[in-house]
Design a protein around this motif. Structure first.
Motif, mmCIF file in Angstrom:
data_model
loop_
_atom_site.group_PDB
_atom_site.id
_atom_site.type_symbol
_atom_site.label_atom_id
_atom_site.label_comp_id
_atom_site.label_asym_id
_atom_site.label_seq_id
_atom_site.Cartn_x
_atom_site.Cartn_y
_atom_site.Cartn_z
ATOM 1 N N ASN A 124 5.171 6.350 -14.361
ATOM 2 C CA ASN A 124 6.425 5.599 -14.401
ATOM 3 C C ASN A 124 7.255 5.985 -15.616
ATOM 4 O O ASN A 124 6.761 6.584 -16.573
ATOM 5 N N VAL A 125 8.533 5.639 -15.578
ATOM 6 C CA VAL A 125 9.381 5.800 -16.750
ATOM 7 C C VAL A 125 8.935 4.803 -17.804
ATOM 8 O O VAL A 125 8.281 3.800 -17.492
ATOM 9 N N PRO A 126 9.256 5.013 -19.087
ATOM 10 C CA PRO A 126 8.878 4.045 -20.123
ATOM 11 C C PRO A 126 9.418 2.655 -19.803
ATOM 12 O O PRO A 126 10.591 2.488 -19.466
ATOM 13 N N ALA A 127 8.543 1.663 -19.879
ATOM 14 C CA ALA A 127 8.910 0.279 -19.587
ATOM 15 C C ALA A 127 9.438 0.118 -18.164
ATOM 16 O O ALA A 127 10.191 -0.806 -17.870
ATOM 17 N N GLY A 128 9.034 1.020 -17.274
ATOM 18 C CA GLY A 128 9.514 0.961 -15.893
ATOM 19 C C GLY A 128 8.923 -0.206 -15.126
ATOM 20 O O GLY A 128 7.851 -0.717 -15.456
ATOM 21 N N PRO A 129 9.590 -0.658 -14.075
ATOM 22 C CA PRO A 129 9.115 -1.806 -13.294
ATOM 23 C C PRO A 129 7.844 -1.464 -12.527
ATOM 24 O O PRO A 129 7.749 -0.411 -11.899
ATOM 25 N N VAL A 130 6.869 -2.357 -12.598
ATOM 26 C CA VAL A 130 5.599 -2.116 -11.902
ATOM 27 C C VAL A 130 5.666 -2.572 -10.451
ATOM 28 O O VAL A 130 4.756 -2.275 -9.665
ATOM 29 N N ASP A 131 6.740 -3.274 -10.080
ATOM 30 C CA ASP A 131 6.875 -3.741 -8.699
ATOM 31 C C ASP A 131 7.786 -2.842 -7.883
ATOM 32 O O ASP A 131 8.232 -3.217 -6.800
ATOM 33 N N GLN A 132 8.060 -1.637 -8.393
ATOM 34 C CA GLN A 132 8.891 -0.670 -7.698
ATOM 35 C C GLN A 132 8.210 0.693 -7.725
ATOM 36 O O GLN A 132 7.367 0.953 -8.588
ATOM 37 N N PRO A 133 8.542 1.590 -6.812
ATOM 38 C CA PRO A 133 7.934 2.928 -6.838
ATOM 39 C C PRO A 133 8.299 3.680 -8.110
ATOM 40 O O PRO A 133 9.327 3.437 -8.733
ATOM 41 N N THR A 134 7.427 4.599 -8.500
ATOM 42 C CA THR A 134 7.704 5.479 -9.625
ATOM 43 C C THR A 134 8.760 6.513 -9.213
ATOM 44 O O THR A 134 9.083 6.641 -8.022
ATOM 45 N N PRO A 135 9.305 7.262 -10.167
ATOM 46 C CA PRO A 135 10.241 8.320 -9.773
ATOM 47 C C PRO A 135 9.653 9.277 -8.738
ATOM 48 O O PRO A 135 10.334 9.647 -7.768
#
Length: 319
Positions: A124-135
């Motif tokens: 994931n991106v830094p501090a990215g949402p864990v309830d959404q797909p990664t890039p």
């Protein structure tokens, strides 16, 4: 001009089924399979700063996987090395993940600290949402590098004795990594990304600021988190902290650090008007919270008399 009905090549093309046309389109877009990229050479001319070119060192097809909501489709996992001009300088190690279902976008991940490791570009991106797909799960081609040296935990800044390695860490590796990745994306898909982004925090945040300022046409946007932009002051602060913690009895245990965190949360969590487990009003917390006078569950965080008497309090040396 020859009428369309009398052109045998046009009539033959019109007789192709939709499936055949789709296959032809796919073949024109996907220029190389994943395994065909193994050993692929990237010419120095394709990289916008001086180098000795680059080479793909690994190309591994990865099956779809992950756990909802952060699932991902099948992708190609590439590793490459960008060779230096100075034979004494380290190579830039990089990684690039190329999804089978590409969204025609690219994202570069920044590093952290003194770098020296390749970021997890499948994450994931830094501090990215864990309830959404990664890039990667969203279909981005994602890449990053170690900035041109391998981390040495005993001497993290020793790479800087080499001028090229220092320039790579400062900024040059960003451009070299980006250009190499774009070349390989074009090799894989037969097209360059329509949009490109950069994401990073701390050193990665500094790198995000660097790429948008020095190469503004290379990226369409950037996620810039807590950029470590004043490296000199930061390094001096690291030295001050290290000397303080090196004093006899000063280094706190994990239990003591947990007690310090609890006391800080109790004092500062609600300063922004919401108790949510996050200290958001940092300036107000800095003004209010002092470990020497703080309370933990109503009792002083400072150990009685300043002596090291418990794992739930701090001695004067630790404060």
């Amino acid at each position: 001009m020859m009428p369309i009905r009398s052109n045998p090549f046009t009539r033959r093309a019109l007789r192709l089924t939709p499936l055949a046309l789709a296959l032809l389109a796919a073949e024109s877009v996907q220029a190389a399979t994943c395994t065909e990229l193994l050993g692929r050479e990237i010419p120095a001319q394709a990289i916008g700063l001086p180098s000795s070119g680059a080479r793909v060192t690994a190309a591994i097809p990865i099956a779809a996987g992950g756990s909802a909501p952060q699932t991902f489709g099948a992708y190609c996992d590439l590793s490459a090395e960008i060779r230096p001009v100075d034979p004494a300088a380290p190579a830039i190690r990089m990684r690039l993940v190329l999804p089978e279902q590409w969204n025609r976008k690219a994202m570069m991940f920044g590093g952290g600290g003194y770098n020296g490791t390749v970021p997890n570009v499948a994450g994931n991106v830094p501090a990215g949402p864990v309830d959404q797909p990664t890039p990667l799960g969203r279909g981005y081609a994602v890449f990053g590098s170690d900035s041109g040296h391998v981390a040495d935990p005993l001497s993290p800044g020793s790479f800087a004795w080499n001028d090229e390695a220092l320039a790579n860490y400062a900024h040059d590796a960003l451009k070299k990594t980006r250009d190499t990745a774009i070349y390989l994306i074009e090799q894989r898909y037969g097209a360059a990304p329509e949009r490109s982004y950069f994401a990073g925090g701390s050193t990665g945040g500094r790198e995000a600021l660097a790429v948008v300022q020095q190469w503004p046409t290379d990226f369409n946007g950037a996620i810039v988190l807590y950029p470590a932009y004043n490296a000199l002051a930061l390094d001096l602060q690291f030295g001050r902290i290290t000397r303080a913690l090196a004093q006899p009895g000063a280094f706190p245990s994990l239990e003591k650090r947990a007690a310090l965190l609890e006391a800080a949360m109790q004092a500062c969590d609600g300063l922004d008007g919401v108790r949510d487990g996050v200290v958001s009003h940092q300036a107000a917390c800095n003004a209010r919270f002092d470990p020497a006078r703080a309370k933990l569950n109503g009792k002083p965080l400072r150990c009685p008399g300043g002596a090291d008497t418990s794992q739930r309090c701090l001695s004067d040396a630790q404060i």
